[in-house]
Design a protein around this motif. Structure first.
Motif, mmCIF file in Angstrom:
data_model
loop_
_atom_site.group_PDB
_atom_site.id
_atom_site.type_symbol
_atom_site.label_atom_id
_atom_site.label_comp_id
_atom_site.label_asym_id
_atom_site.label_seq_id
_atom_site.Cartn_x
_atom_site.Cartn_y
_atom_site.Cartn_z
ATOM 1 N N UNK A 57 39.423 64.716 -26.004
ATOM 2 C CA UNK A 57 39.386 63.742 -27.101
ATOM 3 C C UNK A 57 39.475 62.325 -26.550
ATOM 4 N N UNK A 58 40.257 62.123 -25.479
ATOM 5 C CA UNK A 58 40.402 60.785 -24.894
ATOM 6 C C UNK A 58 39.071 60.299 -24.346
ATOM 7 N N UNK A 59 38.326 61.197 -23.674
ATOM 8 C CA UNK A 59 37.023 60.801 -23.135
ATOM 9 C C UNK A 59 36.044 60.494 -24.267
ATOM 10 N N UNK A 60 36.104 61.274 -25.338
ATOM 11 C CA UNK A 60 35.208 61.020 -26.462
ATOM 12 C C UNK A 60 35.496 59.661 -27.095
ATOM 13 N N UNK A 61 36.760 59.316 -27.247
ATOM 14 C CA UNK A 61 37.107 58.014 -27.821
ATOM 15 C C UNK A 61 36.644 56.885 -26.920
ATOM 16 N N UNK A 62 36.796 57.063 -25.581
ATOM 17 C CA UNK A 62 36.325 56.033 -24.653
ATOM 18 C C UNK A 62 34.830 55.822 -24.782
ATOM 19 N N UNK A 63 34.079 56.938 -24.936
ATOM 20 C CA UNK A 63 32.625 56.822 -25.070
ATOM 21 C C UNK A 63 32.253 56.079 -26.355
ATOM 22 N N UNK A 64 32.959 56.385 -27.454
ATOM 23 C CA UNK A 64 32.673 55.709 -28.725
ATOM 24 C C UNK A 64 33.008 54.224 -28.650
ATOM 25 N N UNK A 65 34.127 53.896 -28.010
ATOM 26 C CA UNK A 65 34.527 52.493 -27.886
ATOM 27 C C UNK A 65 33.549 51.748 -26.993
ATOM 28 N N UNK A 66 33.076 52.407 -25.936
ATOM 29 C CA UNK A 66 32.173 51.772 -24.987
ATOM 30 C C UNK A 66 30.857 51.383 -25.649
ATOM 31 N N UNK A 67 30.323 52.226 -26.518
ATOM 32 C CA UNK A 67 29.013 51.937 -27.118
ATOM 33 C C UNK A 67 29.102 51.218 -28.466
ATOM 34 N N UNK A 68 30.323 50.845 -28.896
ATOM 35 C CA UNK A 68 30.487 50.138 -30.169
ATOM 36 C C UNK A 68 29.790 48.776 -30.107
ATOM 37 N N UNK A 69 28.981 48.495 -31.085
ATOM 38 C CA UNK A 69 28.264 47.214 -31.153
ATOM 39 C C UNK A 69 29.156 46.178 -31.826
ATOM 40 N N UNK A 70 29.546 45.145 -31.058
ATOM 41 C CA UNK A 70 30.451 44.115 -31.569
ATOM 42 C C UNK A 70 29.654 42.841 -31.824
ATOM 43 N N UNK A 71 29.665 42.300 -33.071
ATOM 44 C CA UNK A 71 28.966 41.040 -33.348
ATOM 45 C C UNK A 71 29.517 39.901 -32.504
ATOM 46 N N UNK A 72 28.659 38.915 -32.221
ATOM 47 C CA UNK A 72 29.069 37.803 -31.376
ATOM 48 C C UNK A 72 30.135 36.929 -31.997
ATOM 49 N N UNK A 73 30.275 36.930 -33.307
ATOM 50 C CA UNK A 73 31.246 36.056 -33.956
ATOM 51 C C UNK A 73 32.599 36.730 -34.171
ATOM 52 N N UNK A 74 32.795 37.925 -33.605
ATOM 53 C CA UNK A 74 34.063 38.627 -33.794
ATOM 54 C C UNK A 74 34.669 39.006 -32.443
ATOM 55 N N UNK A 75 35.984 38.993 -32.424
ATOM 56 C CA UNK A 75 36.742 39.428 -31.250
ATOM 57 C C UNK A 75 37.463 40.721 -31.621
ATOM 58 N N UNK A 76 37.122 41.807 -30.907
ATOM 59 C CA UNK A 76 37.622 43.127 -31.261
ATOM 60 C C UNK A 76 38.563 43.627 -30.163
#
Length: 480
Positions: free
Chosen positions: A336-355
């Motif tokens: 589950x930890x590896x799956x969460x890392x993969x999801x976080x890695x490919x998350x598209x973050x807009x340029x106007x937001x700090x996540x």
């Protein structure tokens, strides 16, 4: 298309209004006709009561007054003259006589002129179109009134016994002879009144006037079948027209959703396709491919892009199922930890937001589920947390095992939150909250509905805790 729909909506409203006007006019004419019919019936019943009262007067025995008359008729041109000698005898002072007749009273009056006998000469001049029977009826009424004077109170009593309630009844003397009864209708629309004039002593110009209100319940009963049919037809037509408008609006909404869905899918497909195009271009350069670290990174990005495409196609397929139990599952055990890392890695973050995303547990956990579906679940929850938040986004992911052999995963954000009035609808297909619409946040209202379908396909459950302006927490429990 929009213009035609608006024109059709306007025409439908106009048709409803015109139908209501026509129906109202038709019902008004039927109402007037029913009022006239009720007035005719009431008029007949009133005169039945008048005839009954006259029969009572005629059959009553009166030994005090005797009235007899003789008739002579003369014709002059187009006119007729009737001469009546009316003898009225006071029987209380009259000596004993053998019989009562006009001839006997005439001889006694001519020879003796007694004070108990009175004679009155009535001359009636009429046109020849007046029937002799009408003239005789007039003299009969006059004689009847001499023997038994007309009483408005007694007539009213007879009316009441026949269930006729008169508003007013009174007698009066006319300026000239009134030969026939008359009627007039007056009053307001819903309180019509019938006025009747009856000459009870034509020669004496004596009249009785009666006012009787035509009861509204009687009119409604007379129109009951028409009213029911009209109401049912009106309701049916209005329902059909409203259903037509609702169907057109629903079709337009579906068309808008379809257009938004296509645009969103195109937008979602652009990212992995662009990544794959870049990777292919990179692989086509022999000099760059000699860099082992760069080559491994490109291969990893390609795998990520392909996983994204596979997830999108899986989402499209799963959304076509009407029930979550129809979604096919490919269960496997994974980190589950590896799956969460993969999801976080490919998350598209807009340029106007700090996540900032924090995974609270440090130890790993092996879960059994459909890995692709789990990626889609986490991806949707993370994307929603980013979209429905302010500039600084903080997300906390927690997971743990429960006592009932379930694994619980929670995703908490500090976003805009969801009003309590909308929390019962967020998992419905195509539902979009007020905040998303007002802030023009892109979306079709399918993300959370899709997440729930995937969770239920795993025989799990999902719930939500949220407070407006204080973020939301989505909690998933999956059996192991």
């Amino acid at each position: 298309m929009e213009k035609r729909i608006k024109i059709l909506n306007y025409l439908t409203v106009i048709v409803i209004v015109l139908f209501a006007i026509v129906q109202g006019k038709w019902l008004y004419s039927r109402y007037k006709y029913t009022v006239q019919t009720c007035a005719d019936t009431l008029y007949s019943r009133v005169f039945e009561s008048v005839d009954e009262y006259n029969r009572v007067r005629q059959s009553a025995v009166n030994n005090e007054i005797a009235v007899e008359y003789t008739t002579r008729r003369f014709v002059r041109g187009d006119t007729e003259m009737f001469l009546f000698d009316i003898y009225t005898a006071d029987m209380r002072r009259c000596p004993a006589i053998d019989s009562l007749s006009a001839d006997l009273f005439s001889r006694i009056y001519e020879t003796q002129h007694p004070d108990w006998l009175d004679r009155e000469v009535q001359v009636i001049v009429v046109k020849q179109d007046r029937k002799e029977s009408e003239v005789l009826d007039a003299i009969e009424r006059s004689c009847l009134n001499r023997r038994f004077p007309f009483s408005a109170e007694k007539l009213d009593t007879v009316m009441r016994s026949n269930d006729i309630r008169l508003d007013t009844i009174f007698t009066e003397t006319a300026d000239s002879i009134v030969w026939e009864s008359s009627r007039t209708e007056w009053g307001s629309l819903f309180h019509p009144v019938l006025s009747i004039t009856y000459p009870y002593d034509i020669l004496g110009k004596k009249l009785v006037r009666m006012d009787c209100q035509i009861a509204l319940p009687l009119i409604i009963r007379g129109m009951s079948d028409i009213l029911f049919f009209s109401f049912a037809l009106s309701v049916l037509l209005v329902v059909c027209l409203v259903a037509q408008i609702a169907t057109i609006r629903k079709q337009r909404k579906i068309e808008n959703l379809r257009s938004d869905f296509i645009q969103t899918m195109i937008h979602e497909l652009k990212r992995p396709i662009a990544t794959l195009k870049m990777c292919v271009s990179y692989m086509g350069n022999e000099r760059l491919m000699k860099d082992i670290a760069g080559r491994q990174m490109v291969v990893a990005d390609s795998h990520t892009a392909l996983d994204s495409l596979s997830a999108l196609f899986s989402k499209l397929r799963d959304l076509t199922f009407s029930k979550s139990t129809e979604i096919p599952l490919h269960l496997s055990a994974f980190s589950l930890h590896d799956l969460l890392d993969a999801c976080i890695h490919k998350l598209n973050v807009p340029g106007d937001k700090h996540v900032r995303i924090l995974v609270l547990p440090h130890e790993d956990m092996i879960v059994t589920a459909d890995r692709m579906h789990m990626i889609n679940i986490i991806d949707n929850l993370l994307e929603n947390a980013v979209k429905y938040s302010r500039e600084r986004v903080e997300i906390e992911i927690d997971y743990r095992k429960c006592d009932n052999d379930h694994v619980r995963i929670s995703v908490k954000d500090n976003g805009l939150g969801i009003p309590k009035s909308e929390q019962g609808h967020v998992f419905e297909k195509f539902y979009r909250g007020r905040i998303g619409v007002e802030k023009d946040i892109a979306g079709m209202g399918l993300g959370l509905a899709y997440v729930r379908m995937l969770v239920e396909a795993h025989r799990g459950n999902i719930r939500m805790e949220s407070e407006l302006n204080h973020g939301s927490t989505f909690i998933i429990e999956l059996p192991q």
